[in-house]
Scaffold this motif. Structure first.
Motif, short mmCIF file in Angstrom:
data_model
loop_
_atom_site.label_atom_id
_atom_site.label_comp_id
_atom_site.label_asym_id
_atom_site.label_seq_id
_atom_site.Cartn_x
_atom_site.Cartn_y
_atom_site.Cartn_z
N GLN A 116 26.93 35.18 35.86
CA GLN A 116 28.40 35.59 34.98
C GLN A 116 29.98 34.33 36.11
O GLN A 116 29.47 34.74 36.83
CB GLN A 116 28.61 36.71 34.83
CG GLN A 116 28.10 37.81 34.41
CD GLN A 116 28.02 38.99 34.52
OE1 GLN A 116 29.57 39.62 34.72
NE2 GLN A 116 27.71 39.49 33.38
N GLY A 117 29.96 33.03 35.47
CA GLY A 117 31.44 32.54 35.88
C GLY A 117 32.57 33.53 35.71
O GLY A 117 33.25 33.59 36.81
N GLU A 118 33.29 34.01 34.68
CA GLU A 118 34.46 34.15 34.94
C GLU A 118 33.88 35.16 36.01
O GLU A 118 35.16 36.09 35.30
CB GLU A 118 35.03 34.17 32.91
CG GLU A 118 35.53 32.72 32.60
CD GLU A 118 36.13 31.86 33.17
OE1 GLU A 118 37.49 32.60 33.60
OE2 GLU A 118 36.07 30.88 33.38
N GLY A 119 33.31 36.60 35.29
CA GLY A 119 32.87 38.31 35.82
C GLY A 119 32.84 37.43 36.91
O GLY A 119 32.91 38.75 37.33
N GLY A 120 33.37 36.63 37.60
CA GLY A 120 33.05 36.71 39.45
C GLY A 120 32.15 36.22 40.06
O GLY A 120 32.03 36.08 40.95
N VAL A 121 31.43 34.63 39.69
CA VAL A 121 29.87 34.35 40.16
C VAL A 121 29.05 35.72 40.42
O VAL A 121 28.86 35.06 41.38
CB VAL A 121 30.80 33.39 41.03
CG1 VAL A 121 29.46 32.52 41.44
CG2 VAL A 121 32.12 33.11 40.72
N ARG A 122 28.56 35.51 39.35
CA ARG A 122 27.31 37.23 39.58
C ARG A 122 26.22 36.36 39.15
O ARG A 122 25.53 36.40 38.39
CB ARG A 122 28.17 37.99 39.58
CG ARG A 122 28.80 38.94 39.89
CD ARG A 122 29.37 40.21 38.93
NE ARG A 122 30.85 40.82 39.31
CZ ARG A 122 31.14 41.63 40.56
NH1 ARG A 122 29.80 41.49 41.83
NH2 ARG A 122 32.37 41.67 40.53
N PRO A 123 25.51 36.11 39.76
CA PRO A 123 23.80 35.84 39.10
C PRO A 123 23.27 36.81 38.83
O PRO A 123 22.91 37.50 39.68
CB PRO A 123 23.68 34.77 40.48
CG PRO A 123 24.71 34.78 42.00
CD PRO A 123 25.40 35.69 41.78
N ASN A 170 40.16 39.77 42.35
CA ASN A 170 39.93 38.91 43.90
C ASN A 170 38.78 37.81 44.17
O ASN A 170 38.53 37.78 45.43
CB ASN A 170 39.94 40.67 44.42
CG ASN A 170 40.61 41.30 43.70
OD1 ASN A 170 41.78 41.29 43.73
ND2 ASN A 170 40.41 42.56 45.21
N VAL A 171 38.78 37.03 43.66
CA VAL A 171 37.54 36.39 43.37
C VAL A 171 37.94 34.57 42.92
O VAL A 171 38.39 34.62 42.41
CB VAL A 171 36.24 36.31 42.25
CG1 VAL A 171 35.03 35.20 43.07
CG2 VAL A 171 35.84 37.91 42.55
N VAL A 186 33.77 33.53 46.06
CA VAL A 186 34.43 34.48 47.75
C VAL A 186 34.91 35.22 46.96
O VAL A 186 36.22 35.18 46.58
CB VAL A 186 35.24 33.32 48.62
CG1 VAL A 186 35.11 33.99 49.63
CG2 VAL A 186 34.42 32.26 48.43
N GLU A 187 34.69 36.72 47.37
CA GLU A 187 35.61 38.20 46.61
C GLU A 187 36.05 38.23 47.59
O GLU A 187 35.72 38.79 48.99
CB GLU A 187 34.37 39.23 46.50
CG GLU A 187 34.91 40.31 45.70
CD GLU A 187 33.76 40.84 45.45
OE1 GLU A 187 34.46 42.38 44.72
OE2 GLU A 187 33.04 40.92 45.40
N LEU A 188 37.70 38.65 48.04
CA LEU A 188 38.74 39.11 48.85
C LEU A 188 38.73 40.66 48.51
O LEU A 188 38.23 41.04 47.48
CB LEU A 188 39.57 37.90 48.32
CG LEU A 188 39.78 36.61 48.92
CD1 LEU A 188 41.37 36.39 48.42
CD2 LEU A 188 38.88 36.52 49.78
N THR A 189 39.98 41.75 49.61
CA THR A 189 39.47 42.75 49.41
C THR A 189 41.18 42.94 49.27
O THR A 189 41.68 43.74 48.76
CB THR A 189 39.12 43.25 50.82
OG1 THR A 189 40.08 42.51 51.82
CG2 THR A 189 38.20 43.13 51.29
N GLU A 190 41.30 41.58 48.57
CA GLU A 190 43.13 41.71 47.18
C GLU A 190 43.11 40.46 47.25
O GLU A 190 41.84 39.84 46.63
CB GLU A 190 43.63 41.77 48.96
CG GLU A 190 43.71 40.57 49.74
CD GLU A 190 44.85 40.15 51.46
OE1 GLU A 190 45.77 38.92 51.32
OE2 GLU A 190 45.03 40.88 51.53
N PRO A 191 44.10 40.64 45.84
CA PRO A 191 44.05 39.88 44.99
C PRO A 191 43.92 38.36 45.59
O PRO A 191 44.81 38.21 46.39
CB PRO A 191 45.72 40.13 44.70
CG PRO A 191 45.48 41.34 44.53
CD PRO A 191 44.88 41.80 46.03
N ALA A 192 43.33 37.50 44.93
CA ALA A 192 43.28 36.23 45.30
C ALA A 192 44.68 35.11 45.06
O ALA A 192 44.35 33.60 45.64
CB ALA A 192 41.86 35.53 44.87
N ALA A 193 46.03 35.69 44.17
CA ALA A 193 46.30 34.35 43.38
C ALA A 193 47.06 33.40 44.86
O ALA A 193 47.68 32.76 44.81
CB ALA A 193 47.17 35.06 43.08
#
Length: 389
Positions: free
Chosen positions: A187-194, A361-362, A335-342
């Motif tokens: 899942q690309g837009e969904g958070g890079v989840r294989p 967050n990714v 890379v999923e962060l614990t805070e917003p990534a913007a």
């Protein structure tokens, strides 16, 4: 009140559909984009997973330039040798047998949805939470994100959204009314989840047992991105339909739906079509892209460099308190962060490194497959510096 000439010229003349950055594109070559002020950026997003061979690859430029002087368009009433040759490249490197060419990933998914319903005569399409399949009405309905649906009225009926990577829920959902299961291998837009291998194999088995079709949306993961020509190959499954776009033309607008031989009669004359799909310019770009990718070994390079890239991301970042998880496959990393990534992404742009989000967050990285290991490693270090700041 009449508008003055000044009023007209100070108005923004584009719909505000994109949250644009304060960067005006001037030119791009290889893995570098240059803005109109001359600032250079290392491209770790490849036009959202599009420029797998980097920008302005000489072989692709030469092929398109040659076709420019031969002709751009005549319509699909004509036979094109380049369509047949490009289709052969796709089918010889997939489990598919037949190709329909479109202009985008959304169009490829629309074709897949139509074919699945027409072939099976069934209404139901199983999709997954946080999936993304496009923004046309059919592909938007297949997308398991309410934010994509909001404001557009009733969605196309027959779509259900189930938890991704949940085998039990999947097996309960697929039944004799199901036309197809549509999924992204990552899942690309969904958070890079294989997807788990078990989940993919369960989807294939459930489809076979009920007479449904398995559709693998490889818009973002296909054409070498994950270290295989198509990402479904990692699990050893054989989907009935595969959709591709993005990297297929290395930047030229192009999509493809690849299907198995038994689907031939369900997409006969008049059942589907497109004015521009498979036009000579698109085929020149695609044929050259695929030949270059295969002959120069960039799929294998993506597997080798991607493993090192993901290992380095894990080694350098997972100990940081701001990092929740590093995920990915091949040259596709999140890379999923614990805070917003913007804010972190803005700091990376200021430092001359381009990345893209995958949810709030990714931080998602989709570097060209041609990017060398030194540049990849430098990007990891720059990301680490920003995350520590």
């Amino acid at each position: 009140m009449e508008q003055t000439a000044k009023d007209v010229h100070t108005k923004e003349e584009l719909f505000p559909t994109y949250k644009r950055w304060d960067i005006t594109f001037d030119k791009a070559e290889g893995v570098t984009i240059t803005d109109k002020n001359g600032k250079r950026y290392t491209d770790f997003m490849a036009g959202i997973g599009v420029n797998n061979l980097g920008h302005a690859h000489p072989a692709v430029v030469k092929a398109v330039e040659k076709q420019l002087y031969k002709g751009w368009h005549a319509s699909n009433f004509f036979q094109y040798d380049e369509q047949k040759e490009t289709a052969r490249l796709l089918t010889s490197h997939s489990c598919g047998d037949l190709v329909f060419f479109a202009n985008s990933g959304a169009e490829a998914n629309e074709a897949a949805i139509k074919l699945a319903r027409k072939h099976t005569g069934r209404p139901k399409i199983i999709s997954f939470v946080q999936s993304f399949h496009g923004r046309t009405f059919g592909s938007m309905a297949a997308t398991g994100q309410t934010g994509i649906h909001e404001g557009f009225g009733p969605m196309l009926e027959g779509f259900e959204y189930h938890p991704y990577n949940d085998v039990n829920e999947l097996e309960k959902a697929v039944d004799n009314d199901t036309a197809a299961v549509i999924l992204e291998v990552v899942q690309g837009e969904g958070g890079v989840r294989p997807a788990d291998h078990e989940f993919l194999r369960a989807a294939e088995q459930a489809a076979k047992q009920t007479g449904a079709l398995l559709i693998c949306d490889e818009i973002q993961t296909g054409i070498g991105r994950t270290g295989k020509f198509f990402a479904y190959e990692h699990s050893g499954i054989h989907p009935d339909i595969i959709t591709a776009a993005k990297a297929l033309g290395n930047g030229f607008p192009l999509g493809a739906m690849i299907g198995r031989e038994f689907l031939r009669e369900s997409f006969g004359p008049g059942s589907h079509g497109t004015t521009f799909g498979g036009n000579p310019l698109a085929m020149a770009a695609a044929k050259s892209t695929l030949e270059t990718l295969l002959h120069e070994g960039w799929v294998e390079a993506a597997a080798f460099k991607g493993e090192r890239f993901l290992n380095e991301l894990n080694q350098e970042l997972t100990s940081l308190s701001i990092v929740k998880e590093v995920r990915g496959m091949g040259m596709m990393a999140g890379v999923e962060l614990t805070e917003p990534a913007a804010d972190k992404m803005k700091k990376l742009r200021d430092k001359g490194m381009l990345v893209i989000a995958a949810g709030p967050n990714v931080i998602r990285m989709l570097p060209p497959l041609t990017m060398d290991e030194e540049t990849l490693s430098g990007g990891v270090q720059k990301l680490k510096e920003v995350l520590l700041s």
